[in-house]
Design an enzyme around this catalytic site. Structure first.
Site, short mmCIF file in Angstrom:
data_model
loop_
_atom_site.label_atom_id
_atom_site.label_comp_id
_atom_site.label_asym_id
_atom_site.label_seq_id
_atom_site.Cartn_x
_atom_site.Cartn_y
_atom_site.Cartn_z
CG ASP A 64 -1.87 1.14 1.27
OD1 ASP A 64 -1.72 2.08 0.45
OD2 ASP A 64 -2.78 1.12 2.11
CB ALA A 88 -3.89 6.17 -9.39
CB THR A 134 -5.17 11.55 -16.22
OG1 THR A 134 -6.35 11.90 -16.94
CG2 THR A 134 -5.24 12.29 -14.88
CG ASP A 135 -6.84 13.62 -21.04
OD1 ASP A 135 -7.32 13.03 -20.04
OD2 ASP A 135 -7.33 13.51 -22.18
CE1 TYR A 159 -7.70 9.29 -11.58
CE2 TYR A 159 -8.70 10.49 -13.41
CZ TYR A 159 -7.73 9.63 -12.92
OH TYR A 159 -6.77 9.12 -13.78
CB SER A 160 -9.15 15.58 -12.66
OG SER A 160 -10.27 16.33 -12.29
CE LYS A 163 -2.99 10.30 -11.91
NZ LYS A 163 -2.12 9.12 -11.58
CE LYS A 198 -11.97 3.72 -14.46
NZ LYS A 198 -10.60 3.36 -14.48
CG LEU A 199 -18.27 4.51 -22.23
CD1 LEU A 199 -19.67 4.74 -21.69
CD2 LEU A 199 -17.90 5.62 -23.21
CG ASN A 258 -19.32 9.60 -23.59
OD1 ASN A 258 -18.14 9.37 -23.88
ND2 ASN A 258 -19.66 10.34 -22.55
NE ARG A 290 -18.43 10.55 -14.39
CZ ARG A 290 -17.46 10.01 -15.14
NH1 ARG A 290 -16.66 10.77 -15.85
NH2 ARG A 290 -17.31 8.70 -15.18
CG HIS A 293 -20.11 14.28 -17.64
ND1 HIS A 293 -21.09 13.50 -18.20
CD2 HIS A 293 -18.95 13.77 -18.09
CE1 HIS A 293 -20.54 12.58 -18.95
NE2 HIS A 293 -19.24 12.72 -18.90
P1 NAD Z 1 -6.59 0.82 -12.44
O1 NAD Z 1 -7.63 1.33 -11.50
O2 NAD Z 1 -6.98 -0.22 -13.44
O3 NAD Z 1 -5.35 0.22 -11.63
C1 NAD Z 1 -4.81 0.88 -10.52
C2 NAD Z 1 -3.89 -0.10 -9.81
O4 NAD Z 1 -3.35 0.58 -8.67
C3 NAD Z 1 -4.58 -1.35 -9.29
O5 NAD Z 1 -3.82 -2.50 -9.58
C4 NAD Z 1 -4.68 -1.12 -7.79
O6 NAD Z 1 -4.67 -2.32 -7.04
C5 NAD Z 1 -3.43 -0.28 -7.54
N1 NAD Z 1 -3.56 0.55 -6.33
C6 NAD Z 1 -4.61 1.35 -5.98
N2 NAD Z 1 -4.37 1.92 -4.77
C7 NAD Z 1 -3.14 1.49 -4.38
C8 NAD Z 1 -2.33 1.74 -3.23
N3 NAD Z 1 -2.76 2.53 -2.23
N4 NAD Z 1 -1.11 1.15 -3.15
C9 NAD Z 1 -0.68 0.34 -4.16
N5 NAD Z 1 -1.41 0.04 -5.24
C10 NAD Z 1 -2.62 0.62 -5.36
O7 NAD Z 1 -6.00 2.11 -13.16
P2 NAD Z 1 -5.48 2.31 -14.64
O8 NAD Z 1 -6.62 2.67 -15.51
O9 NAD Z 1 -4.61 1.16 -15.00
O10 NAD Z 1 -4.59 3.62 -14.45
C11 NAD Z 1 -3.21 3.52 -14.10
C12 NAD Z 1 -2.63 4.91 -14.00
O11 NAD Z 1 -2.77 5.59 -15.25
C13 NAD Z 1 -3.32 5.80 -12.97
O12 NAD Z 1 -2.33 6.57 -12.33
C14 NAD Z 1 -4.25 6.67 -13.80
O13 NAD Z 1 -4.47 7.91 -13.17
C15 NAD Z 1 -3.45 6.82 -15.07
N6 NAD Z 1 -4.24 7.04 -16.29
C16 NAD Z 1 -5.28 6.23 -16.61
C17 NAD Z 1 -5.98 6.44 -17.80
C18 NAD Z 1 -7.11 5.52 -18.21
O14 NAD Z 1 -7.77 5.79 -19.23
N7 NAD Z 1 -7.39 4.44 -17.51
C19 NAD Z 1 -5.61 7.48 -18.64
C20 NAD Z 1 -4.53 8.30 -18.27
C21 NAD Z 1 -3.84 8.06 -17.11
P1 TYD Z 2 -15.05 6.73 -17.95
O1 TYD Z 2 -14.75 5.47 -18.69
O2 TYD Z 2 -15.51 6.65 -16.54
O3 TYD Z 2 -13.74 7.64 -18.08
P2 TYD Z 2 -13.51 9.20 -17.67
O4 TYD Z 2 -14.68 9.69 -16.91
O5 TYD Z 2 -12.29 9.13 -16.82
O6 TYD Z 2 -13.30 9.92 -18.96
O7 TYD Z 2 -16.15 7.54 -18.77
C1 TYD Z 2 -15.94 7.90 -20.13
C2 TYD Z 2 -17.11 8.75 -20.56
O8 TYD Z 2 -18.29 7.93 -20.58
C3 TYD Z 2 -17.43 9.90 -19.63
O9 TYD Z 2 -17.86 11.02 -20.40
C4 TYD Z 2 -18.58 9.38 -18.77
C5 TYD Z 2 -19.32 8.45 -19.72
N1 TYD Z 2 -20.00 7.28 -19.12
C6 TYD Z 2 -21.34 7.02 -19.43
O10 TYD Z 2 -21.98 7.76 -20.17
N2 TYD Z 2 -21.91 5.90 -18.88
C7 TYD Z 2 -21.23 5.06 -18.04
O11 TYD Z 2 -21.82 4.06 -17.55
C8 TYD Z 2 -19.87 5.35 -17.74
C9 TYD Z 2 -19.08 4.46 -16.82
C10 TYD Z 2 -19.27 6.47 -18.31
#
Ligand code: NAD
Ligand code: TYD
Length: 353
Positions: A64, A88, A134-135, A159-160, A163, A198-199, A258, A290, A293
């Site tokens: 952790d 994260a 993240t962006d 979240y953002s 980050k 996620k979506l 979306n 959301r 949003h």
């Molecule tokens: P994810 O939620 O799939 O995975 C996160 C991982 O972090 C998991 O394996 C979880 O067990 C671990 N974790 C969470 N809390 C923890 C803690 N306290 N100590 C140790 N491990 C911990 O996330 P993801 O989508 O793979 O994103 C990974 C990284 O990329 C994040 O930093 C996220 O902000 C960034 N990111 C994600 C996206 C996206 O579209 N998913 C886009 C840009 C940046």
């Molecule tokens: P998401 O995958 O949660 O990524 P982020 O919010 O980090 O961009 O969502 C992507 C987009 O889809 C966002 O505009 C929210 C929308 N969304 C829905 O419309 N329905 C859903 O059930 C989810 C999870 C997301």
């Protein structure tokens, strides 16, 4: 211990993007030791790495990152030379329901890692601390324009905000202590092993099982989608060849509303599942928007392209088709990761929508 060229701590390596990064590094760099440190929250699954976890350059530590002593112990146990930090809390909807977990992991956890790197590397410059961000830190775009590395931070969701805060700590450690950091800010990823809250993976799951497809608001919010393996290749390029103290935007010039995206997914899956055209679209259900949003995200990745020659390797059409195939072939993975505590969360979040 065998002499490894680098001993890289990858945090969050059991998650979606982290598992793709770990797989890539293990296979491409057999002379690197890859230490995957992960708390294994609901989003982390060691099964994501089952095809590579017996490789001799792989180690796993359940960690952790909020626990500073444990973070320091892992650094000294493996004599960590570099960090790629992905751990994260990553889901915006969860951050709205409960922001404190995001503050702890994303802000305090990142600060703990920076502090451990600073204490261990003691001003040496032959290390890299790559922070994966993240962006979403840039806030929300109107109809025009793209996020560049110069866009001012303007985070809107918990979240953002968490980050953005972690990014500021990373830059502060560079400017104040000279810690050799690199940073990347990527757009929305899609691909295999994506947790089905996620979506894209949620919609694939619901289309397959003929469940409602919840579209927030009018469905006109825009995201810029990138194949997860292209994100992993960008991280590889930046980690090795990016300039210290710099951030790089990563994205695919691939904007979709979306609703357009979900319609496209419905057509694709109608074909793959042998359903009549338009059948899955009937599942689309507009639900309450959301809170806060963000309207539109879109990335200008020209710095990364010009400096490091990185470009996405596949089109969205090909990547999405591969992604759907993976989910259809890996139904047991979906069942496994969505059993247990996720079930309660899912029921609370989505039951009444
Ligand atoms: P994810 O939620 O799939 O995975 C996160 C991982 O972090 C998991 O394996 C979880 O067990 C671990 N974790 C969470 N809390 C923890 C803690 N306290 N100590 C140790 N491990 C911990 O996330 P993801 O989508 O793979 O994103 C990974 C990284 O990329 C994040 O930093 C996220 O902000 C960034 N990111 C994600 C996206 C996206 O579209 N998913 C886009 C840009 C940046
Ligand atoms: P998401 O995958 O949660 O990524 P982020 O919010 O980090 O961009 O969502 C992507 C987009 O889809 C966002 O505009 C929210 C929308 N969304 C829905 O419309 N329905 C859903 O059930 C989810 C999870 C997301």
């Amino acid at each position: 211990m065998k002499q490894f060229a680098k001993k890289i701590l990858v945090t969050g390596g059991a998650g979606f993007i982290g598992s793709h990064v770990v797989r890539r590094l293990l296979k491409k760099y057999p002379d690197y030791l890859i230490v995957n440190a992960d708390k294994l929250t609901y989003a982390g699954n060691l099964e994501n790495l089952i095809d590579v976890d017996s490789l001799p350059n792989y180690r796993f530590e359940k960690l952790d990152i909020v626990d500073a002593d444990s973070v320091h112990s892992v650094f000294s146990k493996y004599e960590i030379t570099d960090v790629i930090h992905l751990a994260a809390e990553s889901h915006v909807d969860r951050s709205i329901e409960g922001p404190m977990e995001f503050v702890m992991t994303n802000v305090v956890g990142t600060a703990n890692l920076l502090q451990a790197a600073k204490d261990t590397w003691k001003g040496e410059s032959n290390h890299v601390f790559h922070h994966v961000s993240t962006d979403e830190v840039y806030g929300s775009l109107g109809d025009e324009g793209l996020f560049t590395e110069e866009t001012p931070y303007d985070p809107r969701s918990p979240y953002s905000a968490s980050k953005a805060s972690s990014d500021h700590f990373v830059m502060a450690y560079f400017h104040t202590y000279g810690l050799p950091i690199k940073m990347s800010n990527c757009s929305n990823n899609y691909g295999s092993h994506h947790f089905p809250e996620k979506l894209i993976p949620l919609m694939i799951h619901n289309i397959q099982h003929k469940k409602p497809l919840p579209i927030y608001g009018k469905g006109d919010n825009i995201r810029d989608w990138l194949w997860v393996e292209d994100h992993a290749s960008a991280i590889d390029a930046i980690f090795h060849n990016g300039r210290v103290g710099e951030s790089y935007n990563v994205g695919g010039l691939n904007e979709w509303t979306n609703i357009e995206l979900v319609r496209f997914l419905c057509q694709l899956m109608d074909e793959k599942l042998g359903r009549k055209t338009g059948e899955s679209e009937e599942l689309i259900t507009y639900v309450t928007d959301r809170a806060g949003h963000d309207k539109r995200y879109a990335i200008d990745a020209s710095k990364l392209e010009q400096e490091l020659g990185w470009t996405p390797s596949i089109t969205f059409e090909v990547g999405l088709s591969k992604t759907v195939d993976w989910y259809l072939e890996n139904q047991s993975w979906v069942e496994k990761v969505t059993s247990g505590s996720y079930k309660d969360y899912y029921q609370t979040m989505y039951a009444n929508r």
